[in-house]
Design an enzyme around this catalytic site. Sequence first.
Site, mmCIF file in Angstrom:
data_model
loop_
_atom_site.group_PDB
_atom_site.id
_atom_site.type_symbol
_atom_site.label_atom_id
_atom_site.label_comp_id
_atom_site.label_asym_id
_atom_site.label_seq_id
_atom_site.Cartn_x
_atom_site.Cartn_y
_atom_site.Cartn_z
ATOM 1 N N HIS A 2 42.557 45.362 33.372
ATOM 2 C CA HIS A 2 44.022 45.440 33.480
ATOM 3 C C HIS A 2 44.456 46.845 33.914
ATOM 4 O O HIS A 2 43.782 47.837 33.585
ATOM 5 C CB HIS A 2 44.667 45.181 32.120
ATOM 6 C CG HIS A 2 44.592 43.773 31.636
ATOM 7 N ND1 HIS A 2 44.249 42.699 32.432
ATOM 8 C CD2 HIS A 2 44.834 43.257 30.400
ATOM 9 C CE1 HIS A 2 44.280 41.584 31.719
ATOM 10 N NE2 HIS A 2 44.637 41.884 30.468
ATOM 11 N N CYS A 40 44.897 42.333 24.528
ATOM 12 C CA CYS A 40 44.217 43.283 25.416
ATOM 13 C C CYS A 40 45.196 44.282 26.045
ATOM 14 O O CYS A 40 44.950 45.491 26.064
ATOM 15 C CB CYS A 40 43.471 42.544 26.514
ATOM 16 S SG CYS A 40 44.417 41.219 27.260
HETATM 17 C C1 2RA Z 1 45.841 37.752 29.216
HETATM 18 N N1 2RA Z 1 46.218 39.013 27.187
HETATM 19 O O1 2RA Z 1 45.461 38.726 29.854
HETATM 20 C C2 2RA Z 1 45.767 37.744 27.715
HETATM 21 C C3 2RA Z 1 44.372 37.451 27.293
HETATM 22 N N2 2RA Z 1 44.241 37.499 25.904
HETATM 23 O O2 2RA Z 1 46.253 36.716 29.720
#
Ligand code: 2RA
Length: 339
Positions: free
Chosen positions: A247, A134
Amino acid sequence: TAPSLAVVGVTGAVGQEFLSVLSDRDFPFRSIKMLASKRSSGKQLTFQGRDYTVEELTADSFDGVDIALFSAGGSISKEFGPVAVERGTIVVDNSSAFRMEEKVPLVIPEVNPEAMDGIKLGTGKGALIANPNCSTIICLMAATPLHRRAKVQRMVVSTYQAASGAGAAAMEELELQTREVLEGKSPTCQIFKQQYAFNLFSHDAPVLSNGYNEEEMKLVKETRKIWNDKNVKVTATCIRVPVMRAHAESVNLQFENPLDEDTARNILKNAPGVVVIDDRASNLFPTPLEVSNKDDVAVGRIRRDVSQEGNHGLEIFVCGDQIRKGAALNAVQIAEMLL
Ligand code: 2RA
């Protein structure tokens, strides 16, 4: 005819988002199998007005399945991905299990669709396509249009990663801990071994011998594969922050050719899957809440890097929904390219 689908890990946060995205985008299918572990089998769910019973994932689950979307963890992908491919299924795998395998395309449809060339539905020949991590998807959705114009030599990324990346249980624990702390109780720490509410900490992925954690090295390695550039220098620091499902990433770019901030802003304004939120006067820039449950990645704080010569350096700030574009939407867009 429309393809037959299977969703593996359908009861998880990404599995549920697969279903939302398939519906939102009117993805055509003639049948769909809802697959999960034995523990979740038997659960009832309704999708597009029809009732489904979650079936236990077995080797025979893929007979007659054209496309399978996997998000059930690396060990399930390792065990059942190749089995599905053997049965002629095209697998889009959200786990990290096969991302760095040379023959496995690692695809962001807006970035490197050509990586999927040669994979077609209806040939009876299965294939496995890997969904990037991600934080990689969200970063590269913004960095790639700039890279295409001025060639990134070095990228430095600091991520601020949401609870959703650690699964639905982590989101629940963040909410629980926040309540507990506000009520003066000691926080429940089962998913993360330290307090998460009103705190932040280095990403919970295992730390490697070079001192980086696995999440940081995914960004390094996956960027080089997706850009097909073994020489680009990438470094990252990944942090888990008390945010639910989107994010945020601070990205510093060093270019081979000059790229001024106005040109960069215009490139981003025209980039697919990207919106620019860059209002200096009002101090309004991307936020995780702004992008949550949305498809597009938002970019702002676009400015010349004053620590670099001329216009060879740029700073940007990127936010993207981890469950959607960071996982489920990207995977469904890959499946759409097969139609
Ligand atoms: C996280 N990228 O955010 C990982 C989830 N796949 O922990």
